[in-house]
Design an enzyme around this catalytic site. Structure first.
Site, PDB file in Angstrom:
ATOM      1  N   SER A  98      -0.968 -37.780   1.994  1.00  0.00           N
ATOM      2  CA  SER A  98      -0.006 -37.034   1.177  1.00  0.00           C
ATOM      3  C   SER A  98       1.122 -36.400   1.971  1.00  0.00           C
ATOM      4  O   SER A  98       2.158 -36.048   1.399  1.00  0.00           O
ATOM      5  CB  SER A  98      -0.729 -35.934   0.383  1.00  0.00           C
ATOM      6  OG  SER A  98      -1.608 -36.492  -0.551  1.00  0.00           O
ATOM      7  N   HIS A 148       0.343 -41.506  -3.821  1.00  0.00           N
ATOM      8  CA  HIS A 148      -0.554 -42.607  -3.471  1.00  0.00           C
ATOM      9  C   HIS A 148      -1.572 -42.755  -4.581  1.00  0.00           C
ATOM     10  O   HIS A 148      -1.620 -41.947  -5.511  1.00  0.00           O
ATOM     11  CB  HIS A 148      -1.264 -42.327  -2.136  1.00  0.00           C
ATOM     12  CG  HIS A 148      -1.978 -40.995  -2.134  1.00  0.00           C
ATOM     13  ND1 HIS A 148      -3.151 -40.775  -2.822  1.00  0.00           N
ATOM     14  CD2 HIS A 148      -1.648 -39.801  -1.578  1.00  0.00           C
ATOM     15  CE1 HIS A 148      -3.515 -39.521  -2.671  1.00  0.00           C
ATOM     16  NE2 HIS A 148      -2.627 -38.891  -1.924  1.00  0.00           N
ATOM     17  N   HIS A 192       0.479 -26.628   1.107  1.00  0.00           N
ATOM     18  CA  HIS A 192      -0.263 -27.885   1.192  1.00  0.00           C
ATOM     19  C   HIS A 192       0.714 -29.016   1.478  1.00  0.00           C
ATOM     20  O   HIS A 192       1.928 -28.819   1.531  1.00  0.00           O
ATOM     21  CB  HIS A 192      -1.042 -28.113  -0.110  1.00  0.00           C
ATOM     22  CG  HIS A 192      -2.258 -28.958   0.065  1.00  0.00           C
ATOM     23  ND1 HIS A 192      -2.339 -30.249  -0.397  1.00  0.00           N
ATOM     24  CD2 HIS A 192      -3.441 -28.695   0.675  1.00  0.00           C
ATOM     25  CE1 HIS A 192      -3.528 -30.745  -0.103  1.00  0.00           C
ATOM     26  NE2 HIS A 192      -4.210 -29.825   0.556  1.00  0.00           N
ATOM     27  N   HIS A 231     -11.120 -37.243  -4.784  1.00  0.00           N
ATOM     28  CA  HIS A 231     -11.809 -37.146  -3.487  1.00  0.00           C
ATOM     29  C   HIS A 231     -13.262 -36.709  -3.664  1.00  0.00           C
ATOM     30  O   HIS A 231     -14.155 -37.153  -2.934  1.00  0.00           O
ATOM     31  CB  HIS A 231     -11.093 -36.149  -2.574  1.00  0.00           C
ATOM     32  CG  HIS A 231      -9.909 -36.714  -1.856  1.00  0.00           C
ATOM     33  ND1 HIS A 231      -9.957 -37.886  -1.137  1.00  0.00           N
ATOM     34  CD2 HIS A 231      -8.621 -36.260  -1.733  1.00  0.00           C
ATOM     35  CE1 HIS A 231      -8.771 -38.137  -0.595  1.00  0.00           C
ATOM     36  NE2 HIS A 231      -7.940 -37.162  -0.955  1.00  0.00           N
ATOM     37  N   ASP A 250      -0.384 -35.913  -7.574  1.00  0.00           N
ATOM     38  CA  ASP A 250      -1.000 -36.273  -6.300  1.00  0.00           C
ATOM     39  C   ASP A 250      -2.213 -37.171  -6.547  1.00  0.00           C
ATOM     40  O   ASP A 250      -3.174 -36.772  -7.204  1.00  0.00           O
ATOM     41  CB  ASP A 250      -1.425 -35.011  -5.539  1.00  0.00           C
ATOM     42  CG  ASP A 250      -1.660 -35.280  -4.060  1.00  0.00           C
ATOM     43  OD1 ASP A 250      -2.316 -36.280  -3.732  1.00  0.00           O
ATOM     44  OD2 ASP A 250      -1.184 -34.478  -3.240  1.00  0.00           O
ATOM     45  N   THR A 254       2.091 -31.769   0.011  1.00  0.00           N
ATOM     46  CA  THR A 254       3.252 -32.141  -0.803  1.00  0.00           C
ATOM     47  C   THR A 254       4.337 -31.067  -0.798  1.00  0.00           C
ATOM     48  O   THR A 254       5.485 -31.353  -0.437  1.00  0.00           O
ATOM     49  CB  THR A 254       2.825 -32.480  -2.239  1.00  0.00           C
ATOM     50  OG1 THR A 254       1.977 -33.628  -2.215  1.00  0.00           O
ATOM     51  CG2 THR A 254       4.029 -32.761  -3.119  1.00  0.00           C
TER      52      THR A 254
END
Length: 535
Positions: A122, A390, A183, A352, A72, A185
Site C-alpha cells: 500500500s 491493490h 498509515h 488480511h 484499500d 495510504t
C-alpha cells in the site's frame, strides 16, 4: 419509457423492505418470472444504451473540486461481493444491485505493481496514485531511487503529491481515513519516508533519528502547512511516550509513543489559534461543530485504526460517511475548490485477517460515503475517482444459485473430501485448518459470523495482497481520460489536468490566455485609435 429501469428497481426494493417475508418471496418469484421474458433484458439494455449515448458529449469543464476514494485492498472480486452484500442488506437477491461506483460513466483498469514488486504493497502504490511516480514497496513520497529503511536514501529523492499541488494552487485539502492518519495510504499525501512503519520516532531505529530522518506523524504537521481537514485514527503517535490516552486511560497499549516527548496535538492547537481550528477526538465533538465556523479540523478518533464498521461504537466513533460529510462541508467553502482523499482503509485489514464479512461491510460503508459525497457535489465541477491500491487473495464461487447469501455455503460438497465449503475462499491466509489430517468440516461452524475466518488453501498468519489489475471508476470533468488499462501513477496526472494544478496547467493557461486576449481586443483597438488621433 423514461423513468429508468434502475430507478424503478430502487423504488421496488424500498417498498419490498416493508413487506412481510411470505409476500417478499412472492415478489421475488414474480421478478424471476420477469427475467424469463426477453423483453425484460432487452428493455434494460436499451435503457442503458440510451444513457451511454448521452456520454458522447464529454465533460471538459475545469474541475473545481477533486475527490479520490481509495478502497484499500478493494480488488474486483471485493467490488462484486460488496455489490451483492449491499443488495442483500436491502432484502434483494443482490446480484442486480448497483453500487454507487457502478453508476460512474467511465471505468479503467490500473496496473498496481511496485518498481521492485510484482505484487504491490500500500505504500508504493499510494506514492503512485498520489505523487504520480511508481516507487519501491514500503516507501512513501519518495522515488524508486530511495531504498526501504535506509535513511540516507531519502534526501534528494522526495516526490510531491497532488494534495500539495492542490494546496499550492489555493485549494483547501483534506484527508479522511478509517486507518491511522499516518498509515501507508494517507502518509504518501504529505510525507517523504523510506519506511511506512516509522509512524512516530518511537518506531524508528535510533540511527535513523540521529541521521535526521523524520517520523511520519511529525511530517503530517510540518511538511504541508495547514492541511485543512485531517480525520482518522493514530492518536497515540502524536503524544509523548507513556502518556495515557484520553479515551482508554488505563490501557498501556494505547499510551503515547513519542520518544522526543513532543505533543503534536498541543503544538497544532497553539499554532492554529485564531484560525477557526478545532481538535476533536470523538463523534459527539465532531457532530457538534458548525462547519460554517470551522476552517481547520483535526479529528483523531482512536489511538490506532478506527474499529471495523460492524464493531463501531455509534456513540463515540464516527462512520466514514459522517466524516466525509463534515469534511466536504468545511472544504467546499473555499471558492477555489478543494482536494479530498478518502480511504476505506480497513477493507484491507479484514482481508488480511481472513474476515471477509468485516472487509465487505467496510466496502459497503465506503460505497455509502461515495453516494453521500455525490449528493453534496456536482458532476459539472467535481471530478470523483474511486479505485483501489491493490487486490487480495479473495474470491467467491462454487456455482452458488441466484440470491445465495454471499457468506453462505456452496450448493455442493467437495467431490474429493465430501465436505461442504463456503462460496468465499482465500488463496492463502489464517483460515487454513486441518483436523485429523483432513480439511476442517465447517458445517458446525458459524461461517456467517462477523469474525469467521474463511478457509484458505495455504496457511499464513496474514493473508496476502493479490497482483491483478484493479478497477478505476471516474465521473465529472475530464473523467473520460480514465479509460482502458493504465499504469497506476497515471491517476493523479489526470486529476491534476482536470483541475489545472501541478504540472498540468498549459492547456488552462492557453485557453484562459486566449479568452483574456479576446476580451481585451476592443479596449486595445480603442487605445490605438486614441494614440493615432493624438499623434
Amino acid at each position: 419509457m423514461q423513468k429508468s429501469l434502475n430507478a424503478l428497481l430502487k423504488e421496488v426494493s424500498v417498498l419490498l423492505a416493508s413487506f412481510p417475508p411470505h409476500l417478499k418471496l412472492k415478489v421475488y418469484l414474480h421478478v424471476a418470472d420477469q427475467e424469463k421474458d426477453p423483453l425484460f433484458w432487452n428493455t434494460w439494455a436499451q435503457s442503458t444504451l440510451k444513457n451511454a449515448l448521452t456520454l458522447q458529449k464529454l465533460n471538459q469543464n475545469t474541475a473545481k473540486n477533486l475527490i479520490l476514494f481509495l478502497g484499500d485492498g478493494m480488488g474486483i472480486p471485493t467490488v462484486t461481493a460488496a455489490r451483492i452484500l449491499k443488495g442483500q442488506l436491502s432484502r434483494q437477491s443482490g446480484e442486480e444491485t448497483q453500487l454507487e461506483m457502478d453508476n460512474f460513466p467511465f471505468v479503467a483498469l490500473s496496473k498496481t505493481y511496485n518498481t521492485n514488486a510484482q505484487v504491490a504493497d500500500s505504500a508504493g502504490t499510494a506514492t503512485a496514485f498520489l505523487c504520480g511516480v511508481k516507487a519501491n514497496e514500503g516507501t512513501v513520497g519518495v522515488s524508486a531511487a530511495a531504498v526501504r529503511s535506509q535513511c540516507n536514501t531519502t534526501q534528494g529523492n522526495e516526490v510531491t503529491s497532488i494534495l500539495r499541488w492542490a494546496k499550492e494552487a489555493g485549494k483547501s485539502v483534506g484527508i479522511v481515513t478509517t486507518t491511522r492518519v499516518n498509515h501507508a495510504t494517507p502518509s504518501a499525501a504529505y510525507a517523504h519516508c523510506v519506511d511506512r512503519e516509522w509512524y512516530s520516532d518511537g518506531e524508528m531505529p535510533a540511527e535513523a533519528v540521529q541521521a535526521g530522518c523524520k517520523d511520519i506523524a511529525r511530517q503530517l504537521f510540518e511538511n504541508i502547512p495547514n492541511i485543512d481537514v485531517i480525520m482518522g485514527g493514530g492518536r497515540k503517535y502524536m503524544f509523548p511516550k507513556n502518556q495515557s490516552d484520553v479515551e482508554y486511560p488505563g490501557e498501556k497499549k494505547h499510551f503515547g509513543t513519542r520518544i522526543d516527548r513532543r505533543n503534536l496535538v498541543e503544538e497544532w492547537n497553539n499554532r492554529m489559534k485564531n484560525k477557526n481550528a478545532h481538535y476533536v477526538w470523538n463523534k459527539k465533538e465532531l457532530l457538534s461543530l458548525n462547519p460554517n465556523s470551522v476552517d481547520y479540523l483535526l479529528g483523531l478518533f482512536e489511538p490506532g485504526d478506527l474499529p471495523y464498521d460492524l464493531e463501531r461504537n455509534n456513540e463515540t466513533d464516527p462512520s466514514l460517511t459522517e466524516m466525509v460529510e463534515v469534511a466536504i462541508k468545511i472544504l467546499k467553502k473555499n471558492p477555489s475548490g478543494f482536494y479530498l482523499l478518502v480511504e476505506g482503509g480497513r477493507i484491507d485489514h479484514g482481508h488480511h485477517d481472513g474476515k471477509a464479512k468485516q472487509a465487505l461491510h467496510e466496502a459497503v460503508e465506503m460505497d455509502r460515503a461515495i453516494g453521500h459525497a455525490g449528493l453534496m457535489t456536482s458532476i459539472y465541477d467535481t471530478m470523483t475517482v474511486v479505485t483501489a491500491d491493490h487486490s487480495h487473495m479473495f474470491n467467491f464461487g462454487g456455482y452458488t444459485p441466484r440470491g445465495n447469501t454471499i457468506f453462505g455455503l456452496a450448493p455442493m460438497l467437495s467431490d474429493v473430501d465430501q465436505k461442504p465449503f463456503t462460496a468465499i475462499l482465500y488463496g492463502n491466509g489464517p483460515g487454513f485448518k486441518v483436523v485429523n489430517g483432513l480439511r476442517e468440516n465447517i458445517s458446525t461452524l458459524g461461517y456467517e459470523e462477523n469474525n469467521y475466518k474463511a478457509q484458505s488453501s495455504v496457511p499464513l498468519n496474514m493473508e496476502t495482497h493479490g497482483g491483478e489489475d484493479v478497477a478505476v471508476f471516474a465521473k465529472g470533468p475530464m473523467a473520460h481520460l480514465l479509460h482502458g488499462v493504465h499504469e497506476q501513477n497515471y491517476i493523479p496526472h489526470v486529476m491534476a489536468y482536470a483541475a489545472c494544478i501541478g504540472q498540468n496547467r498549459d492547456h488552462c493557461m492557453s485557453s484562459s490566455g486566449a479568452s483574456s486576449l479576446s476580451a481585451a481586443l476592443p479596449s486595445l483597438t480603442a487605445l490605438l485609435k486614441l494614440i493615432h488621433l493624438l499623434c
